[in-house]
Design an enzyme around this catalytic site. Structure first.
Site, PDB file in Angstrom:
ATOM      1  N   CYS A 138      23.677 -24.874  11.855  1.00 44.34           N
ATOM      2  CA  CYS A 138      23.196 -26.195  11.455  1.00 44.34           C
ATOM      3  C   CYS A 138      21.676 -26.338  11.403  1.00 44.34           C
ATOM      4  O   CYS A 138      21.102 -26.651  10.359  1.00 44.34           O
ATOM      5  CB  CYS A 138      23.748 -27.253  12.409  1.00 44.34           C
ATOM      6  SG  CYS A 138      25.525 -27.247  12.623  1.00 44.34           S
ATOM      7  N   HIS A 170      19.573 -33.323  14.121  1.00 49.19           N
ATOM      8  CA  HIS A 170      19.610 -31.961  14.673  1.00 49.19           C
ATOM      9  C   HIS A 170      18.376 -31.125  14.346  1.00 49.19           C
ATOM     10  O   HIS A 170      18.452 -29.920  14.149  1.00 49.19           O
ATOM     11  CB  HIS A 170      20.879 -31.221  14.210  1.00 49.19           C
ATOM     12  CG  HIS A 170      21.328 -30.187  15.204  1.00 49.19           C
ATOM     13  ND1 HIS A 170      22.315 -29.260  14.937  1.00 49.19           N
ATOM     14  CD2 HIS A 170      20.914 -29.941  16.486  1.00 49.19           C
ATOM     15  CE1 HIS A 170      22.501 -28.486  15.985  1.00 49.19           C
ATOM     16  NE2 HIS A 170      21.666 -28.885  16.938  1.00 49.19           N
TER      17      HIS A 170
END
Length: 471
Positions: free
Chosen positions: A68, A124
């Site tokens: 990610c 993130h």
């Protein structure tokens, strides 16, 4: 006379559309497998995503990073993660790590062109200091969570709550996150002034772990007896419904006449959590094709001239950044790795990219590079099963367990996209050529920044909430 007026009106409309700065909507699916949308796998119920993909341009060789954080840094900066220090794994819950503030990211550039910029979903890219959160990185608004994952209903991970409306903690337990994100995206669209260019970044939580979905979506796959695959598939369909509601709102608002919509996964699907990457090998966290080839497409009613086909040209996550800048009428920043692929998207022209670096990770001690045909892997690429689609019976099948791998692997991805046949011995000249290219990129790489976890970030220090103020 009437025909003349009609022609003149159409010409005027065309000129107006060309003069207007396009709206951009960028949709990011989390952990979506290569075989997890209907246009690749008819067993998946994703009618709206399939429609937009088939009406647009499907990218067959669009690469992302194995996990990610690295992919998100590439989308936002136009730099390979081995040039930003974020090439190893992801930013962990307690880790004082982040995309450094000296990198100007995509919404900050778009603001210079007058865009209204919004992010709805997962960040993130670091939050331990306020200067790393989305509202300090060029986004006018943020509605979502800082961490890499959390409960889809309770918005909690590691005993800490994580959900923000801009900088304020928003306590919204009970509602499924995909529904929340779709509702906020629709609200942004309905309140938007069409004369102002819109950049809406939608990094969905689906279909990331934990594998959770409202029962009505799981029931759409009642023929699948494998529980993990059934729920995961329902999560995909929930995302498709949200995508449909958002695109319907764009249509109602009249924004689709001057809109570029991009969709991609951030990495391959996690094959142990219900995802499927067939016919590709491996999955999330690996530099096999199943971990790094993203399922993606672009769509526009007016801006893309050649539509309804699959393009086989090479593309990488860093190229979304560069392409969006060109579409917005902005110059390419000096020194970035991204290449604008707008001619490829718009006209079906050949890709401007001759090679893709899958990753250079000095901690994992592996790397990989692909040119138009061949892919070279050095070091351990990670687990490499060819994951079978779960069967209707309540039985488990062992993954194929290949023999221990050599340190050097070479595959012809045109003839062998599933990476079955290692050609190292047959093609030593190709191996040496691609090794030389990797050596060049390694000479430009910076070491991965991966500091140890620290209790300073414990949410108990902040009233049970994950938030900035500890680095």
């Amino acid at each position: 006379m009437l025909n003349y007026v009609l022609v003149l009106s159409c010409l005027t409309l065309s000129l107006c559309l060309c003069d207007q700065t396009p709206h951009i909507v960028f949709v990011l699916a989390d952990d979506l497998g290569w075989n997890d949308l209907g246009f690749h796998n008819p067993a998946m119920i994703t009618p709206t995503l399939d429609k937009f993909a088939k009406e647009g341009v499907i990218f067959n060789n669009s690469y992302v990073q194995p996990m990610c954080t690295p992919s998100r840094s590439a989308f936002m900066t136009g730099y390979y993660p081995f040039h930003t220090g974020l090439q190893h794994k992801v930013i962990d819950y307690w880790q004082p790590n982040y995309l450094q503030a000296n990198y100007t990211i995509l919404p900050q550039y778009l603001k210079k062109r007058g865009y209204a910029t919004h992010i709805v979903g997962k960040w993130h890219l670091g939050f331990c200091n306020w200067k790393y959160v989305p509202t300090r990185r060029g986004f006018d608004t943020f509605y979502g969570y800082y961490q890499g994952c959390e409960g889809h209903f309770n918005r909690t991970i590691e005993n800490g709550y994580d959900f923000r409306d801009n900088d304020t903690v928003a306590y919204l337990k009970g509602e499924y996150s995909t529904k929340l994100f779709a509702d906020r995206a629709i609200q942004i669209i309905e309140n938007h002034d069409p004369s102002i260019p819109l950049f809406l970044y939608l990094p969905f939580q689906n279909v990331h772990f934990p594998i959770e979905v409202p029962k009505q979506y799981e029931n759409m796959y009642s023929n699948i007896h494998d529980n993990m695959r059934r729920v995961y598939s329902g999560m995909v369909s929930a995302m498709d419904e949200a995508f449909g509601n958002i695109t319907a709102a764009l249509e109602r608002k009249g924004l689709t006449n001057n809109l570029l919509l991009g969709f991609t996964s951030d990495n391959g699907g996690p094959i142990g959590l219900g995802a499927n990457n067939l016919p590709l090998r491996g999955g999330k966290t690996t530099i096999w094709e199943g971990g790094t080839r993203g399922i993606s497409f672009a769509h526009s009613k007016t801006l893309i001239k050649k539509t309804g086909y699959t393009h086989n040209g090479l593309m990488h996550a860093i190229d979304w950044f560069s392409t969006f800048l060109e579409v917005a009428g902005l110059p390419q920043p000096a020194g970035i790795d991204g290449i604008s692929q707008w001619k490829m998207w718009r006209d079906g022209a050949p890709s401007e990219r001759l090679e893709v670096v899958h990753n250079i990770d000095n901690i994992a001690n592996n790397s990989a590079i692909r040119d138009k045909q061949y892919k070279l892997i050095l070091g351990n690429p990670g687990p490499g099963p060819w994951d079978p689609l779960p069967k209707l019976e309540d039985t488990e099948e062992d993954f194929e367990k290949p023999d221990p791998l050599p340190d050097t692997l070479l595959y012809d991805l045109i003839e062998d996209p599933g990476e079955h046949n290692n050609l190292v011995d047959e093609l030593p000249d190709v191996v040496n050529r691609l090794k030389a290219r990797l050596d060049y990129y390694k000479s430009t790489a910076i070491p991965a920044r991966f500091p140890p976890n620290t209790p300073a970030g414990d949410p108990n220090n902040f009233g049970g909430v994950w938030g900035p103020g500890w680095c």
